[in-house]
Design an enzyme around this catalytic site. Structure first.
Site, PDB file in Angstrom:
ATOM      1  CG  HIS A  44     -37.808  97.003  13.333  1.00 57.06           C
ATOM      2  ND1 HIS A  44     -37.928  97.122  14.701  1.00 57.06           N
ATOM      3  CD2 HIS A  44     -37.171  95.807  13.119  1.00 57.06           C
ATOM      4  CE1 HIS A  44     -37.400  96.067  15.291  1.00 57.06           C
ATOM      5  NE2 HIS A  44     -36.935  95.260  14.360  1.00 57.06           N
ATOM      6  CD  GLU A  84     -37.389  89.635  11.432  1.00 55.37           C
ATOM      7  OE1 GLU A  84     -36.327  90.208  11.139  1.00 55.37           O
ATOM      8  OE2 GLU A  84     -37.996  89.844  12.509  1.00 55.37           O
ATOM      9  CG  HIS A 110     -42.574  89.890  13.387  1.00 51.08           C
ATOM     10  ND1 HIS A 110     -41.915  88.818  13.953  1.00 51.08           N
ATOM     11  CD2 HIS A 110     -41.606  90.807  13.112  1.00 51.08           C
ATOM     12  CE1 HIS A 110     -40.620  89.072  14.029  1.00 51.08           C
ATOM     13  NE2 HIS A 110     -40.404  90.282  13.519  1.00 51.08           N
ATOM     14  CG  HIS A 122     -40.674  93.561  15.811  1.00 52.29           C
ATOM     15  ND1 HIS A 122     -40.577  93.726  14.451  1.00 52.29           N
ATOM     16  CD2 HIS A 122     -40.778  94.799  16.329  1.00 52.29           C
ATOM     17  CE1 HIS A 122     -40.606  95.018  14.156  1.00 52.29           C
ATOM     18  NE2 HIS A 122     -40.730  95.680  15.286  1.00 52.29           N
TER      19      HIS A 122
END
Length: 223
Positions: A58, A188, A52, A48
């Site tokens: 997750h 993100e 990504h 991460h």
């Protein structure tokens, strides 16, 4: 006419900010042209790091891993929501997103491949302490987004949830739980979302994490 592309990714280097507690990025030459006839680099980082994608696994124990997510989730029509007026650590709520609801539902009904991109412009603080003090999405807004049928959401901050600098403190990952729990994915650390605020754009991402995210302008016949 050549396609118009916009890079939405951050650059990876030793100063790349990571979520507190995550492995940092490092990149070291292993082979060189001078001594070995070719350049090969050893790369170490968390899954991460930088720009990504979060797969459901997750946060969801039985959720899909990144290689199990349908490739269709990674390409779609972009709807860029502008919440760049938000201040540090300020939540944005459903009323901030609601003006885009009709467009989201229309895209979902047409081809089910729409990607909601949340533009905070916090990427301008990349590499500084302020980057960790980003605005964030509240849980109800995430729940309402899911009801529109959207399953791919991207944001230009470290996380759609608030970031806690103490890795041992109890953190609130409500938005991750909502989106990933619905089988969605989250991108993100995007950047340059202001460049695709207007016009019709298509978003593309690799089927892994980290990713090179980009957009290209829609042309006639693209649909």
């Amino acid at each position: 006419m050549p396609a118009e592309y916009v890079d939405l990714s951050q650059t990876l280097d030793p100063n790349t900010p990571v979520y507190p507690g995550d492995p940092i990025f490092s990149c070291c030459p292993t082979l060189t042209i001078e001594h070995d006839g070719n350049n090969v680099t050893s790369i170490s980082m968390g899954s991460h790091t930088g720009t990504h994608v979060d797969a459901p696994y997750h946060f969801i124990q039985d959720g899909k891993r990144i290689d199990e997510v349908p490739l269709s989730r990674f390409v779609g029509s972009a709807v860029v929501v502008d919440v760049s007026n938000k201040a540090a650590k300020q939540p944005f709520v459903w009323s901030d997103l609601q003006p885009y609801e009709e467009r989201l539902r229309r895209y979902v009904s047409e081809d089910a491949s729409v990607i909601l991109l949340v533009r905070t412009d916090w990427s301008r603080h990349w590499g500084t302490d302020t980057f960790f003090e980003h605005p964030y999405l509240d849980r109800e807004a995430a729940e309402r987004v899911i009801t529109t049928g959207v399953r791919t959401i991207g944001i230009d901050t470290l996380s759609p949830d608030p970031t806690h600098l103490d890795p041992h403190a109890e953190a609130d990952f409500a938005v991750h739980q909502v989106i990933l729990g619905a089988g969605g994915i989250i991108a993100e650390n995007l950047s340059n979302l202001g460049a695709i605020q207007d016009g019709d754009w298509i978003i593309g991402r690799c089927d892994g994490s980290p990713v090179r995210a980009f957009a290209w302008r829609r042309t006639c016949g693209t649909r």
